[in-house]
Motif scaffolding. Structure first.
Motif, PDB file in Angstrom:
ATOM      1  N   ASP A 144       0.844  -1.195   0.000  1.00 55.66           N
ATOM      2  CA  ASP A 144       0.000   0.000   0.000  1.00 55.66           C
ATOM      3  C   ASP A 144       0.886   1.255   0.000  1.00 55.66           C
ATOM      4  OD1 ASP A 144      -2.527  -1.376   0.258  1.00 55.66           O
ATOM      5  OD2 ASP A 144      -1.918  -1.823   2.327  1.00 55.66           O
ATOM      6  N   PHE A 145       0.481   2.246  -0.762  1.00 52.62           N
ATOM      7  CA  PHE A 145       1.216   3.519  -0.783  1.00 52.62           C
ATOM      8  C   PHE A 145       0.313   4.601  -1.378  1.00 52.62           C
ATOM      9  CE2 PHE A 145       2.103   1.154  -4.631  1.00 52.62           C
ATOM     10  CZ  PHE A 145       1.985   2.070  -5.658  1.00 52.62           C
ATOM     11  N   VAL A 146       0.787   5.839  -1.261  1.00 57.62           N
ATOM     12  CA  VAL A 146       0.035   6.984  -1.768  1.00 57.62           C
ATOM     13  C   VAL A 146       0.937   7.798  -2.688  1.00 57.62           C
ATOM     14  CG1 VAL A 146      -1.143   9.132  -1.164  1.00 57.62           C
ATOM     15  CG2 VAL A 146      -1.425   7.108   0.281  1.00 57.62           C
ATOM     16  N   ILE A 147       0.432   8.120  -3.882  1.00 59.50           N
ATOM     17  CA  ILE A 147       1.112   9.064  -4.772  1.00 59.50           C
ATOM     18  C   ILE A 147       0.545  10.447  -4.447  1.00 59.50           C
ATOM     19  CG2 ILE A 147       1.581   9.758  -7.142  1.00 59.50           C
ATOM     20  CD1 ILE A 147       2.789   7.093  -6.495  1.00 59.50           C
ATOM     21  N   PRO A 148       1.324  11.338  -3.859  1.00 58.45           N
ATOM     22  CA  PRO A 148       0.783  12.642  -3.452  1.00 58.45           C
ATOM     23  C   PRO A 148       0.475  13.537  -4.656  1.00 58.45           C
ATOM     24  CG  PRO A 148       3.128  12.575  -3.079  1.00 58.45           C
ATOM     25  CD  PRO A 148       2.744  11.194  -3.514  1.00 58.45           C
ATOM     26  N   LYS A 149      -0.234  14.604  -4.384  1.00 55.87           N
ATOM     27  CA  LYS A 149      -0.586  15.572  -5.416  1.00 55.87           C
ATOM     28  C   LYS A 149       0.681  16.238  -5.958  1.00 55.87           C
ATOM     29  CE  LYS A 149      -3.375  19.728  -6.204  1.00 55.87           C
ATOM     30  NZ  LYS A 149      -4.338  20.681  -5.608  1.00 55.87           N
ATOM     31  N   ASN A 150       0.762  16.340  -7.268  1.00 55.70           N
ATOM     32  CA  ASN A 150       1.933  16.947  -7.918  1.00 55.70           C
ATOM     33  C   ASN A 150       1.468  17.563  -9.235  1.00 55.70           C
ATOM     34  OD1 ASN A 150       4.348  17.644  -9.131  1.00 55.70           O
ATOM     35  ND2 ASN A 150       5.424  15.819  -8.432  1.00 55.70           N
ATOM     36  N   VAL A 151       1.320  18.876  -9.251  1.00 57.81           N
ATOM     37  CA  VAL A 151       0.793  19.556 -10.444  1.00 57.81           C
ATOM     38  C   VAL A 151       1.823  19.644 -11.564  1.00 57.81           C
ATOM     39  CG1 VAL A 151      -0.887  20.902  -9.133  1.00 57.81           C
ATOM     40  CG2 VAL A 151       1.425  21.807  -9.482  1.00 57.81           C
ATOM     41  N   THR A 152       3.118  19.432 -11.223  1.00 61.43           N
ATOM     42  CA  THR A 152       4.162  19.518 -12.253  1.00 61.43           C
ATOM     43  C   THR A 152       4.462  18.170 -12.894  1.00 61.43           C
ATOM     44  OG1 THR A 152       5.919  19.182 -10.616  1.00 61.43           O
ATOM     45  CG2 THR A 152       5.256  21.454 -11.069  1.00 61.43           C
ATOM     46  N   ALA A 153       3.908  17.085 -12.346  1.00 57.02           N
ATOM     47  CA  ALA A 153       4.185  15.741 -12.870  1.00 57.02           C
ATOM     48  C   ALA A 153       3.475  15.537 -14.206  1.00 57.02           C
ATOM     49  CB  ALA A 153       3.748  14.687 -11.875  1.00 57.02           C
ATOM     50  N   GLN A 154       4.043  14.653 -14.999  1.00 50.72           N
ATOM     51  CA  GLN A 154       3.456  14.350 -16.298  1.00 50.72           C
ATOM     52  C   GLN A 154       2.127  13.622 -16.120  1.00 50.72           C
ATOM     53  OE1 GLN A 154       6.012  12.049 -18.803  1.00 50.72           O
ATOM     54  NE2 GLN A 154       4.559  11.929 -20.484  1.00 50.72           N
ATOM     55  N   ARG A 155       1.114  14.091 -16.800  1.00 49.19           N
ATOM     56  CA  ARG A 155      -0.203  13.459 -16.736  1.00 49.19           C
ATOM     57  C   ARG A 155      -0.247  12.278 -17.698  1.00 49.19           C
ATOM     58  NH1 ARG A 155      -3.413  17.617 -14.472  1.00 49.19           N
ATOM     59  NH2 ARG A 155      -1.950  18.888 -13.283  1.00 49.19           N
ATOM     60  N   GLY A 156      -1.099  11.309 -17.377  1.00 50.94           N
ATOM     61  CA  GLY A 156      -1.275  10.174 -18.278  1.00 50.94           C
ATOM     62  C   GLY A 156      -0.945   8.853 -17.631  1.00 50.94           C
ATOM     63  N   THR A 157      -0.596   7.885 -18.483  1.00 49.97           N
ATOM     64  CA  THR A 157      -0.359   6.513 -18.043  1.00 49.97           C
ATOM     65  C   THR A 157       1.053   6.345 -17.497  1.00 49.97           C
ATOM     66  OG1 THR A 157      -1.889   5.703 -19.736  1.00 49.97           O
ATOM     67  CG2 THR A 157      -0.383   4.096 -18.751  1.00 49.97           C
ATOM     68  N   HIS A 158       1.158   5.710 -16.341  1.00 54.33           N
ATOM     69  CA  HIS A 158       2.442   5.399 -15.721  1.00 54.33           C
ATOM     70  C   HIS A 158       2.425   3.928 -15.295  1.00 54.33           C
ATOM     71  CE1 HIS A 158       3.694   9.681 -15.178  1.00 54.33           C
ATOM     72  NE2 HIS A 158       2.373   9.849 -15.206  1.00 54.33           N
ATOM     73  N   ILE A 159       3.615   3.377 -15.095  1.00 51.98           N
ATOM     74  CA  ILE A 159       3.754   2.002 -14.585  1.00 51.98           C
ATOM     75  C   ILE A 159       4.628   2.048 -13.345  1.00 51.98           C
ATOM     76  CG2 ILE A 159       4.571  -0.332 -15.027  1.00 51.98           C
ATOM     77  CD1 ILE A 159       4.099   0.130 -17.986  1.00 51.98           C
ATOM     78  N   VAL A 160       4.163   1.454 -12.270  1.00 51.91           N
ATOM     79  CA  VAL A 160       4.933   1.372 -11.045  1.00 51.91           C
ATOM     80  C   VAL A 160       5.361  -0.076 -10.848  1.00 51.91           C
ATOM     81  CG1 VAL A 160       2.861   1.100  -9.610  1.00 51.91           C
ATOM     82  CG2 VAL A 160       5.008   1.903  -8.579  1.00 51.91           C
ATOM     83  N   TYR A 161       6.616  -0.280 -10.493  1.00 44.89           N
ATOM     84  CA  TYR A 161       7.177  -1.617 -10.302  1.00 44.89           C
ATOM     85  C   TYR A 161       7.470  -1.831  -8.817  1.00 44.89           C
ATOM     86  CZ  TYR A 161       7.943  -1.538 -15.359  1.00 44.89           C
ATOM     87  OH  TYR A 161       7.785  -1.465 -16.727  1.00 44.89           O
ATOM     88  N   LEU A 162       7.102  -3.019  -8.331  1.00 45.93           N
ATOM     89  CA  LEU A 162       7.391  -3.411  -6.951  1.00 45.93           C
ATOM     90  C   LEU A 162       8.528  -4.428  -6.975  1.00 45.93           C
ATOM     91  CD1 LEU A 162       6.742  -3.559  -3.884  1.00 45.93           C
ATOM     92  CD2 LEU A 162       5.107  -5.394  -4.461  1.00 45.93           C
ATOM     93  N   ARG A 163       9.546  -4.170  -6.172  1.00 43.34           N
ATOM     94  CA  ARG A 163      10.711  -5.053  -6.126  1.00 43.34           C
ATOM     95  C   ARG A 163      10.890  -5.509  -4.684  1.00 43.34           C
ATOM     96  NH1 ARG A 163      15.755  -5.962  -8.920  1.00 43.34           N
ATOM     97  NH2 ARG A 163      17.565  -5.893  -7.532  1.00 43.34           N
ATOM     98  N   LEU A 164      10.745  -6.825  -4.452  1.00 44.55           N
ATOM     99  CA  LEU A 164      10.822  -7.417  -3.107  1.00 44.55           C
ATOM    100  C   LEU A 164      12.129  -8.184  -2.962  1.00 44.55           C
ATOM    101  CD1 LEU A 164       7.164  -8.808  -2.936  1.00 44.55           C
ATOM    102  CD2 LEU A 164       8.038  -6.736  -1.829  1.00 44.55           C
ATOM    103  N   LYS A 165      12.796  -7.988  -1.843  1.00 45.63           N
ATOM    104  CA  LYS A 165      14.063  -8.679  -1.581  1.00 45.63           C
ATOM    105  C   LYS A 165      13.947  -9.431  -0.259  1.00 45.63           C
ATOM    106  CE  LYS A 165      17.761  -6.476  -2.656  1.00 45.63           C
ATOM    107  NZ  LYS A 165      18.924  -5.542  -2.624  1.00 45.63           N
ATOM    108  N   ARG A 166      14.247 -10.743  -0.323  1.00 46.84           N
ATOM    109  CA  ARG A 166      14.121 -11.608   0.853  1.00 46.84           C
ATOM    110  C   ARG A 166      15.248 -11.344   1.860  1.00 46.84           C
ATOM    111  NH1 ARG A 166      13.155 -17.745  -0.907  1.00 46.84           N
ATOM    112  NH2 ARG A 166      15.423 -17.607  -0.805  1.00 46.84           N
ATOM    113  N   PRO A 167      15.166 -11.941   3.036  1.00 47.67           N
ATOM    114  CA  PRO A 167      16.228 -11.779   4.039  1.00 47.67           C
ATOM    115  C   PRO A 167      17.604 -12.224   3.552  1.00 47.67           C
ATOM    116  CG  PRO A 167      14.262 -12.638   5.073  1.00 47.67           C
ATOM    117  CD  PRO A 167      13.987 -12.650   3.608  1.00 47.67           C
ATOM    118  N   ASP A 168      17.624 -13.157   2.585  1.00 47.08           N
ATOM    119  CA  ASP A 168      18.894 -13.630   2.032  1.00 47.08           C
ATOM    120  C   ASP A 168      19.339 -12.797   0.830  1.00 47.08           C
ATOM    121  OD1 ASP A 168      17.019 -14.379   0.204  1.00 47.08           O
ATOM    122  OD2 ASP A 168      17.449 -16.528   0.268  1.00 47.08           O
ATOM    123  N   ASP A 169      18.734 -11.618   0.652  1.00 46.81           N
ATOM    124  CA  ASP A 169      19.041 -10.673  -0.431  1.00 46.81           C
ATOM    125  C   ASP A 169      18.656 -11.168  -1.816  1.00 46.81           C
ATOM    126  OD1 ASP A 169      19.965  -8.633   1.185  1.00 46.81           O
ATOM    127  OD2 ASP A 169      22.055  -9.272   1.077  1.00 46.81           O
TER     128      ASP A 169
END
Length: 280
Positions: free
Chosen positions: A186-211
């Motif tokens: 879970d996360f929040v993308i805050p308000k940003n009037v200068t950011a590019q409008r349109g389609t974006h892709i967010v990637y989640l990268r998980l790293k285990r205890p053993d790296d």
């Protein structure tokens, strides 16, 4: 006797006349010789003066060499002159006077050229200073523009707030790692009037205890800076500059272990958030 006395008187008169003329002629020759010495000295000084004239004008230099040759010729002629003719002396005086007049004209020309050259050098210096100032200002403006672009890029980059990762069951309730059906980021993308409008892709990268990075698949890679990174999950979303609450889900494939995990979010070639969580 009268004849002898008469002839003697005539001889005496002739002798006296001869001595007077000889004395006059001697003074005449001495005067011519003195004039010759003075003229020779003047020619030598003229030659020195011509030598001292400096110019970068090739045409003028050639003319100066011609005058130098005239002086050298006159000096040679005066060495052969026998000190017996005022007419010759007057001829040399006229030629020396002409040389002096020419010298004065060349001095004026060279002085004018030197002043012009100094003016051109000064103007070139001013132009160079102006060009240096323009280049320095352009460089400064370019650096300011680059800095501004960096500021704009930083300001327009998306960020993630309130980033958390929890294990949940099928009903969406938080559970321990053994009963985990999937991980929810879970996360929040805050308000940003200068950011590019349109389609974006967010990637989640998980790293285990053993790296070890938990990969979504063998081909789950994305570009970040100049590298290719493995992602665990991704989500495409539309952003219009307003605050946006989001969640990304990673289905448990049995690779979870107990311990401390690291989670990172990437979007638009930027790392927009990271957090740590524990599976107990």
């Amino acid at each position: 006797m009268f004849i002898i006395y008469g002839l003697s008187a005539v001889l005496v008169i002739l002798f006296i006349f001869f001595m007077v003329e000889w004395s006059k002629n001697k003074k005449h020759i001495a005067a011519i010789h003195q004039e010759k010495e003075l003229l020779t000295q003047e020619l030598s000084e003229l030659s020195t003066n011509y030598d001292q004239l400096k110019t970068s004008n090739d045409t003028l230099n050639e003319k100066l060499m011609v005058e130098q040759e005239k002086i050298a010729t006159l000096l040679d002629e005066m060495k052969k002159f026998r000190d017996n003719s005022y007419a010759e002396i007057n001829k040399y005086k006229r030629e020396i006077g002409t040389l002096k007049t020419v010298l004065r004209s060349y001095v004026v020309q060279i002085d004018s050229l030197n002043r012009l050259n100094q003016q051109l050098v000064q103007e070139n210096t001013q132009v160079k200073q102006q060009m240096d100032w323009v280049r320095e200002r352009n460089t400064k403006l370019e650096n300011e523009q680059k800095s501004m672009q960096k500021v704009i890029a930083i300001a327009s980059a998306l960020t993630a707030e309130n980033f958390t990762v929890v294990p949940i069951n099928k009903k969406g309730k938080e559970v321990n790692w053994k009963k985990c059906f999937q991980l929810r980021a879970d996360f929040v993308i805050p308000k940003n009037v200068t950011a590019q409008r349109g389609t974006h892709i967010v990637y989640l990268r998980l790293k285990r205890p053993d790296d070890k990075v938990i990969a979504f698949s063998e081909k789950s890679f994305f570009k970040f800076q100049n590298a290719s990174l493995t992602y665990s999950a991704k989500r495409e979303f539309e952003y219009e500059g307003e605050r946006l609450e989001m969640a990304i889900y990673w289905p448990n494939d049995g690779s979870l272990v107990k311990g401390k995990y690291t989670a990172e979010l990437f979007c638009d070639n930027e790392n927009i958030g990271s957090t740590e969580f524990y599976l107990k």
